[in-house]
Design an enzyme around this catalytic site. Structure first.
Site, mmCIF file in Angstrom:
data_model
loop_
_atom_site.group_PDB
_atom_site.id
_atom_site.type_symbol
_atom_site.label_atom_id
_atom_site.label_comp_id
_atom_site.label_asym_id
_atom_site.label_seq_id
_atom_site.Cartn_x
_atom_site.Cartn_y
_atom_site.Cartn_z
ATOM 1 N N GLU A 105 0.806 -1.218 0.000
ATOM 2 C CA GLU A 105 0.000 0.000 0.000
ATOM 3 C C GLU A 105 0.843 1.274 0.000
ATOM 4 O O GLU A 105 0.320 2.375 -0.198
ATOM 5 C CB GLU A 105 -0.933 -0.007 1.214
ATOM 6 C CG GLU A 105 -2.029 -1.080 1.105
ATOM 7 C CD GLU A 105 -2.905 -1.156 2.329
ATOM 8 O OE1 GLU A 105 -2.481 -0.674 3.394
ATOM 9 O OE2 GLU A 105 -4.018 -1.714 2.227
ATOM 10 N N GLU A 125 7.478 -22.159 7.452
ATOM 11 C CA GLU A 125 7.889 -21.311 8.569
ATOM 12 C C GLU A 125 8.949 -21.965 9.452
ATOM 13 O O GLU A 125 9.526 -21.324 10.326
ATOM 14 C CB GLU A 125 6.694 -20.935 9.430
ATOM 15 C CG GLU A 125 6.093 -22.069 10.230
ATOM 16 C CD GLU A 125 4.999 -21.574 11.168
ATOM 17 O OE1 GLU A 125 5.144 -21.791 12.380
ATOM 18 O OE2 GLU A 125 4.013 -20.974 10.683
#
Length: 271
Positions: A82, A113
């Site tokens: 953004e 992960e």
């Protein structure tokens, strides 16, 4: 810290959820969510320390990297994505990386992960240096992908920070600037996409927005470098110019399209 010491793994303060009505569920979720902003208030001094350090490093050409897995990784990517449309910054200045690669944005990648070496390998693609900053995001504060990346980044001279929901966790103790947000147990036990994720989103908003303001991407309270990528943003930019330059809407729209940004139009007309 053992698995059972983690705040994020503690049993919910609410029980027999399956017996509740929809309204009761929503009210109780909302009750828990109200605690999040107060928890963020407690860590503002650490966020301040990080933003001030980022301003100094950006002025030297540094960049900001986020790493995380699952929800935490997606939130970092969301915040990074953004920055260009909102503040007109290059996509190369704030970068989000998720364990398992871009495919993990939509679909979980099993065991991604758990690799302690992969984050540093992922970061190497960006030619990172000592002016860059790495923020690890992990509600648990124990995600191996994140901890491995932080360890390697520190060894290579980067500033490191951690956003976690477990004070005292490895991420909170192994980073230069730990931001440990204690939101308490989740409404659904262990579901850190809820309060923990909300708190991470709030903190990421604060970090990136304050940084962009401090380095001059906002004037007054307006986004003067936003990308004019749709009609809504063209209209917003035009209205900014109406206020800033005391001209009518049509004149402002012509000026905006001519100069390509609110910043450049204001500069042209005020010189």
């Amino acid at each position: 810290m053992s698995e059972y010491d983690k705040i994020t793994e503690q049993s919910s303060l609410h029980n027999n959820l399956e017996k509740m009505s929809s309204e009761d569920l929503l009210k109780k979720i909302n009750l828990e969510d109200k605690k999040v902003a107060e928890a963020v208030t407690e860590v503002i001094p650490k966020i301040t320390e990080l933003v001030d350090a980022l301003v100094e490093r950006f002025q030297k050409g540094g960049r900001l990297f986020y790493i995380g897995a699952g929800t935490s990784g997606r939130l970092g990517i969301l915040d990074a994505s953004e920055i260009p449309p909102t503040f007109g910054m290059s996509h190369e200045k704030v970068i989000g990386i998720i364990a398992g690669g871009d495919g993990a944005i939509r679909k979980a990648v099993e065991f991604a992960e758990d690799n302690t070496l992969q984050a540093w390998k992922d970061l190497q693609e960006f030619d990172i240096d000592e002016n860059d900053t790495l923020i690890g995001i992990a509600a648990s504060g124990t995600t191996p992908y994140v901890l491995g990346g932080i360890k390697d980044a520190k060894a290579n001279g980067l500033l490191t920070a951690g956003i976690t929901n477990n004070p005292g966790s490895p991420l909170a103790t192994q980073t230069d600037i730990p931001i440990a947000i204690n939101v308490g147990p989740e409404f659904v036990t262990g579901s850190t996409r809820m309060k923990s994720g909300t708190s991470q989103k709030l903190v990421l908003n604060m970090i990136s927005t304050a940084l962009m303001i401090r380095i001059g991407r906002v004037k007054g309270n307006k986004m003067i470098d936003m990308q004019l990528s749709n009609n809504k943003l063209v209209d917003r930019g035009t209205r900014y110019l109406v206020d800033a330059l005391d001209m009518n809407y049509d004149e402002a729209e012509i000026a905006l399209k001519k100069y390509g940004s609110v910043r450049d139009a204001i500069k042209a007309y005020q010189n």
